[in-house]
Design a protein around this motif. Sequence first.
Motif, PDB file in Angstrom:
ATOM      1  N   LEU A   1      18.186 -44.319  44.969  1.00 58.28           N
ATOM      2  CA  LEU A   1      18.408 -43.477  46.165  1.00 58.28           C
ATOM      3  C   LEU A   1      17.060 -42.996  46.732  1.00 58.28           C
ATOM      4  CD1 LEU A   1      21.491 -41.375  45.007  1.00 58.28           C
ATOM      5  CD2 LEU A   1      21.425 -42.881  47.008  1.00 58.28           C
ATOM      6  N   LEU A   2      16.138 -42.662  45.845  1.00 59.68           N
ATOM      7  CA  LEU A   2      14.806 -42.225  46.327  1.00 59.68           C
ATOM      8  C   LEU A   2      14.074 -43.390  46.994  1.00 59.68           C
ATOM      9  CD1 LEU A   2      13.803 -39.905  43.351  1.00 59.68           C
ATOM     10  CD2 LEU A   2      14.052 -39.181  45.728  1.00 59.68           C
ATOM     11  N   GLU A   3      14.280 -44.582  46.470  1.00 60.54           N
ATOM     12  CA  GLU A   3      13.686 -45.775  47.110  1.00 60.54           C
ATOM     13  C   GLU A   3      14.295 -45.946  48.502  1.00 60.54           C
ATOM     14  OE1 GLU A   3      14.211 -48.940  44.169  1.00 60.54           O
ATOM     15  OE2 GLU A   3      13.144 -47.718  42.701  1.00 60.54           O
ATOM     16  N   GLU A   4      15.614 -45.757  48.618  1.00 56.92           N
ATOM     17  CA  GLU A   4      16.281 -45.873  49.924  1.00 56.92           C
ATOM     18  C   GLU A   4      15.813 -44.790  50.891  1.00 56.92           C
ATOM     19  OE1 GLU A   4      20.526 -45.904  49.303  1.00 56.92           O
ATOM     20  OE2 GLU A   4      20.385 -47.752  48.139  1.00 56.92           O
ATOM     21  N   LEU A   5      15.466 -43.645  50.339  1.00 57.55           N
ATOM     22  CA  LEU A   5      14.957 -42.551  51.178  1.00 57.55           C
ATOM     23  C   LEU A   5      13.579 -42.908  51.748  1.00 57.55           C
ATOM     24  CD1 LEU A   5      15.980 -39.613  51.870  1.00 57.55           C
ATOM     25  CD2 LEU A   5      14.522 -38.805  50.027  1.00 57.55           C
ATOM     26  N   GLY A   6      12.928 -43.873  51.110  1.00 61.39           N
ATOM     27  CA  GLY A   6      11.659 -44.380  51.630  1.00 61.39           C
ATOM     28  C   GLY A   6      10.431 -43.670  51.089  1.00 61.39           C
ATOM     29  N   VAL A   7      10.550 -42.989  49.943  1.00 62.45           N
ATOM     30  CA  VAL A   7       9.400 -42.242  49.425  1.00 62.45           C
ATOM     31  C   VAL A   7       8.689 -42.970  48.268  1.00 62.45           C
ATOM     32  CG1 VAL A   7      10.266 -39.999  50.171  1.00 62.45           C
ATOM     33  CG2 VAL A   7      10.883 -40.833  47.890  1.00 62.45           C
ATOM     34  N   VAL A   8       9.154 -44.192  47.973  1.00 57.18           N
ATOM     35  CA  VAL A   8       8.562 -44.941  46.860  1.00 57.18           C
ATOM     36  C   VAL A   8       7.852 -46.176  47.410  1.00 57.18           C
ATOM     37  CG1 VAL A   8       9.003 -45.916  44.570  1.00 57.18           C
ATOM     38  CG2 VAL A   8      10.579 -44.213  45.503  1.00 57.18           C
ATOM     39  N   GLY A   9       6.594 -46.366  47.022  1.00 53.44           N
ATOM     40  CA  GLY A   9       5.804 -47.500  47.497  1.00 53.44           C
ATOM     41  C   GLY A   9       6.165 -48.791  46.764  1.00 53.44           C
ATOM     42  N   GLU A  10       5.655 -49.901  47.317  1.00 47.08           N
ATOM     43  CA  GLU A  10       5.979 -51.229  46.768  1.00 47.08           C
ATOM     44  C   GLU A  10       5.603 -51.388  45.295  1.00 47.08           C
ATOM     45  OE1 GLU A  10       4.519 -54.782  48.835  1.00 47.08           O
ATOM     46  OE2 GLU A  10       5.252 -53.749  50.648  1.00 47.08           O
ATOM     47  N   LYS A  11       4.379 -50.907  44.974  1.00 48.68           N
ATOM     48  CA  LYS A  11       3.894 -51.070  43.600  1.00 48.68           C
ATOM     49  C   LYS A  11       4.830 -50.353  42.613  1.00 48.68           C
ATOM     50  CE  LYS A  11      -0.133 -50.156  40.786  1.00 48.68           C
ATOM     51  NZ  LYS A  11      -1.154 -49.124  40.594  1.00 48.68           N
ATOM     52  N   ALA A  12       5.208 -49.131  42.971  1.00 48.61           N
ATOM     53  CA  ALA A  12       6.077 -48.354  42.071  1.00 48.61           C
ATOM     54  C   ALA A  12       7.466 -48.981  41.976  1.00 48.61           C
ATOM     55  CB  ALA A  12       6.174 -46.912  42.545  1.00 48.61           C
TER      56      ALA A  12
ATOM     57  N   ALA B   1       6.973 -35.942  44.666  1.00 49.70           N
ATOM     58  CA  ALA B   1       7.102 -36.287  46.083  1.00 49.70           C
ATOM     59  C   ALA B   1       7.014 -37.783  46.373  1.00 49.70           C
ATOM     60  CB  ALA B   1       6.028 -35.535  46.868  1.00 49.70           C
ATOM     61  N   GLY B   2       6.422 -38.570  45.464  1.00 51.08           N
ATOM     62  CA  GLY B   2       6.247 -40.007  45.703  1.00 51.08           C
ATOM     63  C   GLY B   2       5.083 -40.281  46.634  1.00 51.08           C
ATOM     64  N   GLY B   3       5.075 -41.481  47.199  1.00 55.55           N
ATOM     65  CA  GLY B   3       3.987 -41.898  48.083  1.00 55.55           C
ATOM     66  C   GLY B   3       4.234 -43.339  48.459  1.00 55.55           C
ATOM     67  N   VAL B   4       3.856 -43.721  49.677  1.00 59.39           N
ATOM     68  CA  VAL B   4       4.148 -45.099  50.105  1.00 59.39           C
ATOM     69  C   VAL B   4       2.913 -45.939  50.410  1.00 59.39           C
ATOM     70  CG1 VAL B   4       6.521 -44.899  50.881  1.00 59.39           C
ATOM     71  CG2 VAL B   4       4.722 -44.133  52.390  1.00 59.39           C
ATOM     72  N   LYS B   5       1.810 -45.280  50.814  1.00 59.75           N
ATOM     73  CA  LYS B   5       0.636 -46.062  51.242  1.00 59.75           C
ATOM     74  C   LYS B   5      -0.123 -46.651  50.051  1.00 59.75           C
ATOM     75  CE  LYS B   5      -0.109 -43.270  55.344  1.00 59.75           C
ATOM     76  NZ  LYS B   5      -0.769 -41.994  55.641  1.00 59.75           N
ATOM     77  N   ALA B   6      -0.174 -45.922  48.948  1.00 62.80           N
ATOM     78  CA  ALA B   6      -0.879 -46.420  47.755  1.00 62.80           C
ATOM     79  C   ALA B   6       0.082 -46.264  46.566  1.00 62.80           C
ATOM     80  CB  ALA B   6      -2.168 -45.646  47.550  1.00 62.80           C
ATOM     81  N   GLY B   7      -0.298 -45.490  45.564  1.00 64.85           N
ATOM     82  CA  GLY B   7       0.603 -45.262  44.427  1.00 64.85           C
ATOM     83  C   GLY B   7       1.690 -44.249  44.783  1.00 64.85           C
ATOM     84  N   SER B   8       2.626 -44.077  43.849  1.00 66.97           N
ATOM     85  CA  SER B   8       3.720 -43.113  44.080  1.00 66.97           C
ATOM     86  C   SER B   8       3.742 -42.051  42.987  1.00 66.97           C
ATOM     87  CB  SER B   8       5.064 -43.840  44.126  1.00 66.97           C
ATOM     88  OG  SER B   8       5.019 -44.908  45.034  1.00 66.97           O
ATOM     89  N   GLY B   9       2.602 -41.850  42.312  1.00 65.61           N
ATOM     90  CA  GLY B   9       2.552 -40.851  41.238  1.00 65.61           C
ATOM     91  C   GLY B   9       3.210 -41.380  39.979  1.00 65.61           C
ATOM     92  N   ARG B  10       3.915 -40.489  39.282  1.00 67.82           N
ATOM     93  CA  ARG B  10       4.504 -40.887  37.982  1.00 67.82           C
ATOM     94  C   ARG B  10       5.968 -41.294  38.092  1.00 67.82           C
ATOM     95  NH1 ARG B  10       0.660 -40.512  33.566  1.00 67.82           N
ATOM     96  NH2 ARG B  10      -1.064 -39.576  34.682  1.00 67.82           N
ATOM     97  N   LEU B  11       6.348 -42.202  37.200  1.00 73.74           N
ATOM     98  CA  LEU B  11       7.765 -42.533  37.016  1.00 73.74           C
ATOM     99  C   LEU B  11       8.214 -41.804  35.767  1.00 73.74           C
ATOM    100  CD1 LEU B  11       7.568 -46.417  37.359  1.00 73.74           C
ATOM    101  CD2 LEU B  11       8.503 -44.842  39.064  1.00 73.74           C
TER     102      LEU B  11
ATOM    103  N   LEU C   1      22.353 -42.887  35.355  1.00 69.50           N
ATOM    104  CA  LEU C   1      22.244 -41.880  36.427  1.00 69.50           C
ATOM    105  C   LEU C   1      20.810 -41.769  36.932  1.00 69.50           C
ATOM    106  CD1 LEU C   1      24.599 -39.141  34.949  1.00 69.50           C
ATOM    107  CD2 LEU C   1      24.986 -40.452  37.051  1.00 69.50           C
ATOM    108  N   MET C   2      19.853 -41.897  36.016  1.00 67.37           N
ATOM    109  CA  MET C   2      18.441 -41.846  36.437  1.00 67.37           C
ATOM    110  C   MET C   2      18.133 -43.046  37.338  1.00 67.37           C
ATOM    111  SD  MET C   2      17.036 -39.096  35.289  1.00 67.37           S
ATOM    112  CE  MET C   2      15.335 -38.981  34.766  1.00 67.37           C
ATOM    113  N   ASN C   3      18.699 -44.206  37.003  1.00 66.18           N
ATOM    114  CA  ASN C   3      18.486 -45.383  37.847  1.00 66.18           C
ATOM    115  C   ASN C   3      19.131 -45.203  39.219  1.00 66.18           C
ATOM    116  OD1 ASN C   3      16.876 -46.957  36.195  1.00 66.18           O
ATOM    117  ND2 ASN C   3      18.618 -47.817  35.095  1.00 66.18           N
ATOM    118  N   GLU C   4      20.331 -44.627  39.227  1.00 63.04           N
ATOM    119  CA  GLU C   4      21.018 -44.349  40.495  1.00 63.04           C
ATOM    120  C   GLU C   4      20.142 -43.445  41.363  1.00 63.04           C
ATOM    121  OE1 GLU C   4      25.157 -42.280  41.557  1.00 63.04           O
ATOM    122  OE2 GLU C   4      25.210 -43.317  39.634  1.00 63.04           O
ATOM    123  N   ASN C   5      19.619 -42.430  40.723  1.00 65.18           N
ATOM    124  CA  ASN C   5      18.734 -41.477  41.391  1.00 65.18           C
ATOM    125  C   ASN C   5      17.475 -42.168  41.935  1.00 65.18           C
ATOM    126  OD1 ASN C   5      16.910 -39.365  41.883  1.00 65.18           O
ATOM    127  ND2 ASN C   5      17.825 -38.082  40.314  1.00 65.18           N
ATOM    128  N   GLY C   6      16.885 -43.022  41.076  1.00 64.35           N
ATOM    129  CA  GLY C   6      15.655 -43.722  41.455  1.00 64.35           C
ATOM    130  C   GLY C   6      15.866 -44.626  42.665  1.00 64.35           C
TER     131      GLY C   6
END
Length: 289
Positions: A223-234, A253-263, A216-221
């Motif tokens: 979906l957040l990537e599809e929402l566009g709030v996770v950057g390439e590195k993350a 909240a994530g981030g796309v230009k640099a890091g995305s905070g914590r996983l 379920l956590m992967n499903e959630n993760g």
Amino acid sequence: MKSVKVTVFGKVLISGEHSVVYGEPALVASIDKRMEIELVEFKGYRLVSEVEDGAGLVRRALALGGVDPNGVKVKIWSEIPSGMGSSAAVSAGVIKAAYKWQGKKLGRQKWHELAWKAERLVHGNSSGVDPAAVIFGGLLWYVRGREIGKLKLKKPYRMVLVETGKPAESTGEMVSFVAERMKIYDLRFKKIVTELGKVSMKIREVMRKRGEIKDLMNENGVLLEELGVVGEKAIKISEKLRSMGWGVKITGAGGVKAGSGRLVVVGAELKTIRRMGYEAFEVKVGGDG
Ligand code: MEV
């Protein structure tokens, strides 16, 4: 010299970031990383300038707590990692300290109302979930403007928090970014948000039975990537950690230009993740609710 001190804690969003802004439920927990806030009397001085503190959050929180910022000095010590509730902790902590300064009682509902107001200054359209975690503590079920409920688990979950790099965007900017994309891709985005809400509900049910939440956590993760709030590195790090059989999603909240905070990673051993070269720490969730 008069002084008062309060301690507040950070938070980890287990599920529901962004979708909680649109009325979907979220699961959030306080973490054992603290912030101490002290107000000290500062007689005979008037505040004429101040160090930038993220849009004057401290001043705003003091004012909401009923204390004139001229005449008190605010000292803050924090071990809360960035993206894990620092601004909610500042809002809630300064307001609580201001009430204590005046010898006034502050109930949790009112405290949340005020801290949420202060936080809106930095997050814009904040859902209030972060201040709720800081103020009510433990493991919480949160629905914006409707529900704040505690969840008790027989045994806590261990989760590892892995750094992907500091986001270039603020939480407020990421919330606006999603709002803009919602306008453009209306139906597709509404569907993702609804799906995120459903996953939060499923995670709650499984956690109650102390079951396995990796998938379920992967499903959630994802979906957040599809929402566009996770950057390439993350995304790359998430894929690598998922390939080890663990459950992975961003938290916050994530981030796309640099890091995305914590996983947030479930099912993994902290030492294994550290051995892989990641900066990480562990939290226990649901043990104190
Ligand atoms: C930030 O920790 C969580 C967001 O959903 C913003 C909010 O709910 O206020 C991104």
